[in-house]
Design a protein around this motif. Structure first.
Motif, PDB file in Angstrom:
ATOM      1  N   VAL A  21      78.444 -62.378 -44.572  1.00 20.23           N
ATOM      2  CA  VAL A  21      79.863 -62.385 -44.223  1.00 20.23           C
ATOM      3  C   VAL A  21      80.613 -62.595 -45.533  1.00 20.23           C
ATOM      4  O   VAL A  21      80.363 -63.556 -46.255  1.00 20.23           O
ATOM      5  CB  VAL A  21      80.199 -63.501 -43.205  1.00 20.23           C
ATOM      6  CG1 VAL A  21      81.699 -63.547 -42.924  1.00 20.23           C
ATOM      7  CG2 VAL A  21      79.406 -63.292 -41.918  1.00 20.23           C
ATOM      8  N   TYR A  22      81.519 -61.663 -45.855  1.00 16.44           N
ATOM      9  CA  TYR A  22      82.184 -61.653 -47.163  1.00 16.44           C
ATOM     10  C   TYR A  22      83.692 -61.587 -46.988  1.00 16.44           C
ATOM     11  O   TYR A  22      84.190 -61.219 -45.933  1.00 16.44           O
ATOM     12  CB  TYR A  22      81.734 -60.427 -47.971  1.00 16.44           C
ATOM     13  CG  TYR A  22      80.247 -60.357 -48.169  1.00 16.44           C
ATOM     14  CD1 TYR A  22      79.633 -61.105 -49.157  1.00 16.44           C
ATOM     15  CD2 TYR A  22      79.451 -59.538 -47.373  1.00 16.44           C
ATOM     16  CE1 TYR A  22      78.262 -61.058 -49.354  1.00 16.44           C
ATOM     17  CE2 TYR A  22      78.074 -59.487 -47.564  1.00 16.44           C
ATOM     18  CZ  TYR A  22      77.491 -60.233 -48.556  1.00 16.44           C
ATOM     19  OH  TYR A  22      76.134 -60.188 -48.751  1.00 16.44           O
ATOM     20  N   ALA A  23      84.412 -61.900 -48.066  1.00 15.65           N
ATOM     21  CA  ALA A  23      85.868 -61.806 -48.047  1.00 15.65           C
ATOM     22  C   ALA A  23      86.347 -61.001 -49.249  1.00 15.65           C
ATOM     23  O   ALA A  23      85.895 -61.212 -50.371  1.00 15.65           O
ATOM     24  CB  ALA A  23      86.504 -63.197 -48.080  1.00 15.65           C
ATOM     25  N   THR A  24      87.251 -60.060 -48.978  1.00 11.13           N
ATOM     26  CA  THR A  24      87.898 -59.279 -50.021  1.00 11.13           C
ATOM     27  C   THR A  24      89.320 -58.991 -49.574  1.00 11.13           C
ATOM     28  O   THR A  24      89.628 -59.022 -48.377  1.00 11.13           O
ATOM     29  CB  THR A  24      87.133 -57.971 -50.319  1.00 11.13           C
ATOM     30  OG1 THR A  24      87.744 -57.312 -51.438  1.00 11.13           O
ATOM     31  CG2 THR A  24      87.094 -57.031 -49.128  1.00 11.13           C
ATOM     32  N   GLY A  25      90.192 -58.730 -50.518  1.00  8.66           N
ATOM     33  CA  GLY A  25      91.562 -58.393 -50.187  1.00  8.66           C
ATOM     34  C   GLY A  25      92.274 -57.865 -51.415  1.00  8.66           C
ATOM     35  O   GLY A  25      91.865 -58.125 -52.549  1.00  8.66           O
ATOM     36  N   TYR A  47      82.909 -63.377 -52.675  1.00  6.50           N
ATOM     37  CA  TYR A  47      84.325 -63.016 -52.629  1.00  6.50           C
ATOM     38  C   TYR A  47      84.631 -61.920 -53.639  1.00  6.50           C
ATOM     39  O   TYR A  47      84.050 -61.897 -54.725  1.00  6.50           O
ATOM     40  CB  TYR A  47      85.188 -64.246 -52.936  1.00  6.50           C
ATOM     41  CG  TYR A  47      84.947 -65.360 -51.944  1.00  6.50           C
ATOM     42  CD1 TYR A  47      85.715 -65.470 -50.806  1.00  6.50           C
ATOM     43  CD2 TYR A  47      83.915 -66.274 -52.134  1.00  6.50           C
ATOM     44  CE1 TYR A  47      85.482 -66.474 -49.870  1.00  6.50           C
ATOM     45  CE2 TYR A  47      83.672 -67.280 -51.199  1.00  6.50           C
ATOM     46  CZ  TYR A  47      84.449 -67.371 -50.083  1.00  6.50           C
ATOM     47  OH  TYR A  47      84.206 -68.355 -49.161  1.00  6.50           O
ATOM     48  N   ALA A  48      85.598 -61.037 -53.285  1.00  6.42           N
ATOM     49  CA  ALA A  48      85.992 -59.956 -54.195  1.00  6.42           C
ATOM     50  C   ALA A  48      87.496 -59.688 -54.085  1.00  6.42           C
ATOM     51  O   ALA A  48      87.924 -58.735 -53.424  1.00  6.42           O
ATOM     52  CB  ALA A  48      85.196 -58.691 -53.898  1.00  6.42           C
ATOM     53  N   VAL A 136      81.017 -53.258 -52.460  1.00 11.03           N
ATOM     54  CA  VAL A 136      79.854 -53.181 -51.563  1.00 11.03           C
ATOM     55  C   VAL A 136      78.573 -53.498 -52.320  1.00 11.03           C
ATOM     56  O   VAL A 136      77.730 -54.270 -51.843  1.00 11.03           O
ATOM     57  CB  VAL A 136      79.778 -51.803 -50.871  1.00 11.03           C
ATOM     58  CG1 VAL A 136      78.428 -51.595 -50.190  1.00 11.03           C
ATOM     59  CG2 VAL A 136      80.915 -51.659 -49.868  1.00 11.03           C
ATOM     60  N   LYS A 137      78.412 -52.932 -53.518  1.00 11.42           N
ATOM     61  CA  LYS A 137      77.213 -53.211 -54.309  1.00 11.42           C
ATOM     62  C   LYS A 137      77.129 -54.699 -54.643  1.00 11.42           C
ATOM     63  O   LYS A 137      76.065 -55.321 -54.506  1.00 11.42           O
ATOM     64  CB  LYS A 137      77.182 -52.382 -55.588  1.00 11.42           C
ATOM     65  CG  LYS A 137      75.922 -52.662 -56.416  1.00 11.42           C
ATOM     66  CD  LYS A 137      75.869 -51.876 -57.686  1.00 11.42           C
ATOM     67  CE  LYS A 137      74.628 -52.123 -58.505  1.00 11.42           C
ATOM     68  NZ  LYS A 137      73.908 -53.356 -58.344  1.00 11.42           N
TER      69      LYS A 137
END
Length: 156
Positions: A21-25, A47-48, A136-137
């Motif tokens: 489970v990741y977070a990006t924005g 996080y990204a 994604v990578k």
């Protein structure tokens, strides 16, 4: 509570791998990504944030992998990105100049520490081509590590 409710709803509908489970924005969403790191670090593996910064009141506490993306001509975010990356490097306990990981890309790592990776692209306040693939990578390479069992120290 919004994020907790959204995740609970997704868990009802789908089989969720909690290690991924990741977070990006982007922009304000990038700032929210840093807030999620500070407030929900137990939920997200990495996080990204893209073209955003960490707010002054956001206090990162738990080391987590970070990919921070910013444009070198983004006048609104470029100066602030250094503060956000420095805060991430401190909490992740990584030091040094970092190693190149491609054009505009630097990775800071230390043994046993969560890495901090930056990609500084030549654009401004934008989401450049190839950003999603990079994220994604990075996420694929950084699932959440299972908690380490406590070792009992024998007493004599």
């Amino acid at each position: 509570k919004l994020v907790d409710t959204a995740l609970a709803s997704l868990r009802e509908q789908f089989s969720i791998d909690d290690a991924r489970v990741y977070a990006t924005g982007f922009s304000n969403g990038a700032g929210f990504t840093y807030l999620l790191w500070a407030e929900r670090s137990h939920v997200f593996a990495a996080y990204a944030p893209v073209a955003g910064r960490s707010g002054a009141s956001v206090q990162l506490k738990e080391p987590k992998p970070l990919l921070h993306i910013v444009g070198e001509r983004d006048r609104r975010m470029f100066a602030a990105h250094k503060n956000a990356v420095d805060a991430a490097r401190r909490v992740n306990r990584v030091t040094g100049e970092g190693d190149s990981c491609g054009e505009g890309c630097t990775i800071f790592r230390a043994t046993g520490a969560a890495p901090v990776m930056t990609w500084i692209h030549p654009g401004s306040h934008e989401y450049p081509n190839g950003t999603s693939e990079r994220i994604v990578k990075f996420f694929r390479d950084h699932p959440r590590k299972p908690p380490q069992p406590r070792r009992e120290v024998p007493t004599r």
